[in-house]
Design a protein around this motif. Structure first.
Motif, short mmCIF file in Angstrom:
data_model
loop_
_atom_site.label_atom_id
_atom_site.label_comp_id
_atom_site.label_asym_id
_atom_site.label_seq_id
_atom_site.Cartn_x
_atom_site.Cartn_y
_atom_site.Cartn_z
N UNK A 105 20.50 -10.26 -35.42
CA UNK A 105 21.15 -9.45 -34.41
C UNK A 105 20.16 -8.36 -34.00
N UNK A 106 20.11 -8.09 -32.71
CA UNK A 106 19.14 -7.15 -32.15
C UNK A 106 19.84 -6.09 -31.32
N UNK B 96 20.71 -0.36 -24.50
CA UNK B 96 20.90 -1.18 -23.30
C UNK B 96 21.91 -2.28 -23.59
N UNK B 97 21.86 -2.83 -24.80
CA UNK B 97 22.80 -3.89 -25.18
C UNK B 97 22.46 -4.43 -26.56
N UNK B 98 23.24 -5.41 -26.97
CA UNK B 98 23.03 -6.05 -28.26
C UNK B 98 22.97 -7.57 -28.08
N UNK B 99 22.11 -8.20 -28.86
CA UNK B 99 21.97 -9.64 -28.85
C UNK B 99 22.32 -10.19 -30.22
N UNK C 202 24.85 -11.85 -25.34
CA UNK C 202 24.48 -10.49 -24.95
C UNK C 202 25.72 -9.66 -24.69
N UNK C 203 25.77 -8.48 -25.29
CA UNK C 203 26.84 -7.52 -25.07
C UNK C 203 26.22 -6.27 -24.47
N UNK C 204 26.59 -5.91 -23.24
CA UNK C 204 25.99 -4.73 -22.60
C UNK C 204 26.34 -3.44 -23.34
N UNK D 69 26.34 -13.06 -20.01
CA UNK D 69 26.53 -12.82 -21.45
C UNK D 69 25.61 -13.67 -22.31
N UNK D 70 24.69 -14.37 -21.68
CA UNK D 70 23.75 -15.23 -22.43
C UNK D 70 22.33 -14.68 -22.34
#
Length: 102
Positions: A3-4, A13-16, A30-32, A96-97
């Motif tokens: 997880x990033x 900026x968001x999370x991956x 991807x979550x903004x 979201x990808x």
């Protein structure tokens, strides 16, 4: 799976969240975050880039503003070193990808 946090300085900026692989890319959801709107248009332009680009000029025109943001991917668990986006890794976000290559 890793997880990033996608960061612009101290701004999230968001999370991956990686969920799979499509060599040579890792696939992630991807979550903004709060900083997403300020960079969204640049990522949308990168995601929309299609078709031949023989001299690479279209790609450079789209990627240069993204590189100038100096975004960083920091692993949530801290087990790996942070990655400079478009220097140490390639990142595409489309809705979201996300697709990540490092």
């Amino acid at each position: 799976m890793t997880q990033w946090r996608l960061l612009r300085g101290d701004v999230l900026v968001g999370e991956l969240s990686e969920y799979g692989c499509d060599q040579p890319f890792f696939l992630a959801r991807f979550t903004p975050g709060p900083g997403w709107e300020s960079v969204r248009g640049l990522f949308e332009a990168w995601a929309a880039l299609r078709g031949p680009d023989p001299d690479g000029s279209r790609t450079v025109d789209v990627l240069k503003p993204l590189q100038e943001l100096e975004l960083e991917l920091a692993p949530v668990d801290g087990q790996q070193s942070p990655l400079q986006v478009f220097k140490n890794c390639m990142l595409r976000i489309n809705g979201s990808e996300a697709r990540l290559r490092y």
